[in-house]
Design a protein around this motif. Sequence first.
Motif, PDB file in Angstrom:
ATOM      1  N   ARG A  81       0.932  -1.186  -0.040  1.00 40.55           N
ATOM      2  CA  ARG A  81       0.023   0.031  -0.004  1.00 40.55           C
ATOM      3  C   ARG A  81       0.933   1.162   0.122  1.00 40.55           C
ATOM      4  NH1 ARG A  81      -2.059  -4.024   2.935  1.00 40.55           N
ATOM      5  NH2 ARG A  81      -4.171  -4.335   2.601  1.00 40.55           N
ATOM      6  N   GLY A  82       0.415   2.206  -0.795  1.00 40.72           N
ATOM      7  CA  GLY A  82       1.143   3.460  -0.789  1.00 40.72           C
ATOM      8  C   GLY A  82       1.255   4.103  -2.296  1.00 40.72           C
ATOM      9  N   ASN A  83       1.939   4.846  -2.210  1.00 40.63           N
ATOM     10  CA  ASN A  83       1.790   5.993  -3.696  1.00 40.63           C
ATOM     11  C   ASN A  83       2.625   5.386  -4.690  1.00 40.63           C
ATOM     12  OD1 ASN A  83      -0.082   7.523  -2.515  1.00 40.63           O
ATOM     13  ND2 ASN A  83       1.369   9.076  -1.799  1.00 40.63           N
ATOM     14  N   ASP A  84       3.695   4.363  -4.248  1.00 37.09           N
ATOM     15  CA  ASP A  84       4.747   3.893  -5.163  1.00 37.09           C
ATOM     16  C   ASP A  84       4.337   3.002  -6.137  1.00 37.09           C
ATOM     17  OD1 ASP A  84       7.270   3.878  -6.259  1.00 37.09           O
ATOM     18  OD2 ASP A  84       8.297   2.728  -4.470  1.00 37.09           O
ATOM     19  N   ALA A  85       4.106   3.289  -7.426  1.00 42.70           N
ATOM     20  CA  ALA A  85       3.640   2.244  -8.353  1.00 42.70           C
ATOM     21  C   ALA A  85       4.676   1.331  -8.721  1.00 42.70           C
ATOM     22  CB  ALA A  85       3.118   3.126  -9.551  1.00 42.70           C
ATOM     23  N   ASN A  86       5.936   1.748  -8.880  1.00 36.14           N
ATOM     24  CA  ASN A  86       7.073   0.863  -9.144  1.00 36.14           C
ATOM     25  C   ASN A  86       7.822   0.509  -7.846  1.00 36.14           C
ATOM     26  OD1 ASN A  86       6.417   1.207 -11.766  1.00 36.14           O
ATOM     27  ND2 ASN A  86       7.358   3.084 -11.930  1.00 36.14           N
ATOM     28  N   ILE A  87       7.289  -0.808  -7.212  1.00 36.85           N
ATOM     29  CA  ILE A  87       7.973  -1.295  -6.173  1.00 36.85           C
ATOM     30  C   ILE A  87       9.164  -2.097  -6.443  1.00 36.85           C
ATOM     31  CG2 ILE A  87       7.616  -2.815  -4.182  1.00 36.85           C
ATOM     32  CD1 ILE A  87       4.591  -1.933  -4.354  1.00 36.85           C
ATOM     33  N   ASN A  88      10.197  -1.778  -5.624  1.00 42.90           N
ATOM     34  CA  ASN A  88      11.560  -2.608  -5.872  1.00 42.90           C
ATOM     35  C   ASN A  88      11.123  -4.008  -4.985  1.00 42.90           C
ATOM     36  OD1 ASN A  88      14.035  -3.822  -6.166  1.00 42.90           O
ATOM     37  ND2 ASN A  88      15.041  -2.113  -5.250  1.00 42.90           N
ATOM     38  N   TRP A  89      10.888  -4.927  -5.675  1.00 40.25           N
ATOM     39  CA  TRP A  89      10.457  -6.366  -5.012  1.00 40.25           C
ATOM     40  C   TRP A  89      11.652  -6.893  -4.395  1.00 40.25           C
ATOM     41  CZ3 TRP A  89       5.865  -7.645  -3.598  1.00 40.25           C
ATOM     42  CH2 TRP A  89       4.736  -7.136  -4.226  1.00 40.25           C
ATOM     43  N   ALA A  90      12.931  -6.568  -5.007  1.00 39.16           N
ATOM     44  CA  ALA A  90      14.148  -7.058  -4.544  1.00 39.16           C
ATOM     45  C   ALA A  90      14.262  -7.063  -3.009  1.00 39.16           C
ATOM     46  CB  ALA A  90      15.565  -6.563  -5.153  1.00 39.16           C
ATOM     47  N   LYS A  91      13.898  -5.606  -2.406  1.00 37.91           N
ATOM     48  CA  LYS A  91      14.109  -5.298  -1.068  1.00 37.91           C
ATOM     49  C   LYS A  91      12.757  -5.762  -0.079  1.00 37.91           C
ATOM     50  CE  LYS A  91      16.657  -1.380  -2.104  1.00 37.91           C
ATOM     51  NZ  LYS A  91      16.913   0.136  -1.931  1.00 37.91           N
ATOM     52  N   THR A  92      11.797  -6.612  -0.813  1.00 37.84           N
ATOM     53  CA  THR A  92      10.530  -7.006  -0.241  1.00 37.84           C
ATOM     54  C   THR A  92      10.920  -8.065   0.681  1.00 37.84           C
ATOM     55  OG1 THR A  92       9.525  -5.961  -1.935  1.00 37.84           O
ATOM     56  CG2 THR A  92       8.098  -7.101  -0.327  1.00 37.84           C
ATOM     57  N   ARG A 114       9.774 -16.616   6.924  1.00 33.97           N
ATOM     58  CA  ARG A 114      10.179 -15.447   6.657  1.00 33.97           C
ATOM     59  C   ARG A 114      11.307 -15.650   5.433  1.00 33.97           C
ATOM     60  NH1 ARG A 114      12.130 -12.490  11.752  1.00 33.97           N
ATOM     61  NH2 ARG A 114       9.839 -11.833  12.228  1.00 33.97           N
ATOM     62  N   TYR A 115      10.970 -14.825   4.269  1.00 41.95           N
ATOM     63  CA  TYR A 115      12.001 -14.960   3.152  1.00 41.95           C
ATOM     64  C   TYR A 115      11.676 -13.857   2.259  1.00 41.95           C
ATOM     65  CZ  TYR A 115       7.775 -16.409   0.721  1.00 41.95           C
ATOM     66  OH  TYR A 115       6.457 -16.678   0.133  1.00 41.95           O
ATOM     67  N   ARG A 116      12.776 -13.556   1.683  1.00 42.80           N
ATOM     68  CA  ARG A 116      12.711 -12.294   0.547  1.00 42.80           C
ATOM     69  C   ARG A 116      11.951 -12.715  -0.580  1.00 42.80           C
ATOM     70  NH1 ARG A 116      15.405  -8.170   2.098  1.00 42.80           N
ATOM     71  NH2 ARG A 116      17.229  -8.431   3.192  1.00 42.80           N
ATOM     72  N   TYR A 117      11.378 -11.755  -1.231  1.00 45.11           N
ATOM     73  CA  TYR A 117      10.077 -11.982  -2.311  1.00 45.11           C
ATOM     74  C   TYR A 117      10.723 -12.704  -3.563  1.00 45.11           C
ATOM     75  CZ  TYR A 117       6.820 -11.211  -6.058  1.00 45.11           C
ATOM     76  OH  TYR A 117       6.135 -11.413  -6.979  1.00 45.11           O
ATOM     77  N   HIS A 118      12.287 -12.553  -3.797  1.00 42.75           N
ATOM     78  CA  HIS A 118      13.033 -13.194  -5.278  1.00 42.75           C
ATOM     79  C   HIS A 118      13.440 -14.436  -4.591  1.00 42.75           C
ATOM     80  CE1 HIS A 118      12.250 -10.044  -8.022  1.00 42.75           C
ATOM     81  NE2 HIS A 118      12.927  -9.117  -7.435  1.00 42.75           N
TER      82      HIS A 118
END
Length: 173
Positions: A81-92, A114-118
């Motif tokens: 959720r938020g205004n950022d349309a281009n999320i950097n999924w590497a840091k998710t 727990r794990y990183r998205y990529h």
Amino acid sequence: MRIKIIYIAVLLLLVSLHPMVAYAQLPEGTGDRYIRVAEIGELADSVNVWGDVGSSGRYIVPERTTLPELISFSFGYTQLRGNDANINWAKTQIEVKVSRYNENRKRVDVALFRYRYHDPEPVEMFEFDLQNNDVVSVQVRRRPAFTDYVGVVAPVIGVVATSFLLIENLRGN
């Protein structure tokens, strides 16, 4: 006499079609977010899915459903959720928590993944046995970006600058 009978019949028809009457006919505990995935007659578990998924609710799933399958049934992870349309999924980072009462119902046991998205999903998620009445909570987290900091600091600077200008203007300078 005939008008009374027609009046009573129409009244009974309207009362029986009222949404509250229809809701009262549902099994106890059911509501809008009761989602059936298991086929009728198939052995099934009821599992609660909460958090950052596309469709949270109480799911009736086939026995032996894995956590990744359950997340897929709930339309996967939601975008942050938020205004950022281009999320950097590497840091998710994805956090999946499963809570359940233990056998004697004195305390809640929790399994946390727990794990990183990529990264690949942990093998334990595929091997985890879901049980009836488990609560699965999904949270999607990411590190704050520069725009997040600007979004917090800019309004504060704006209020301070506006206040300063307002005070100077009231002084007559």
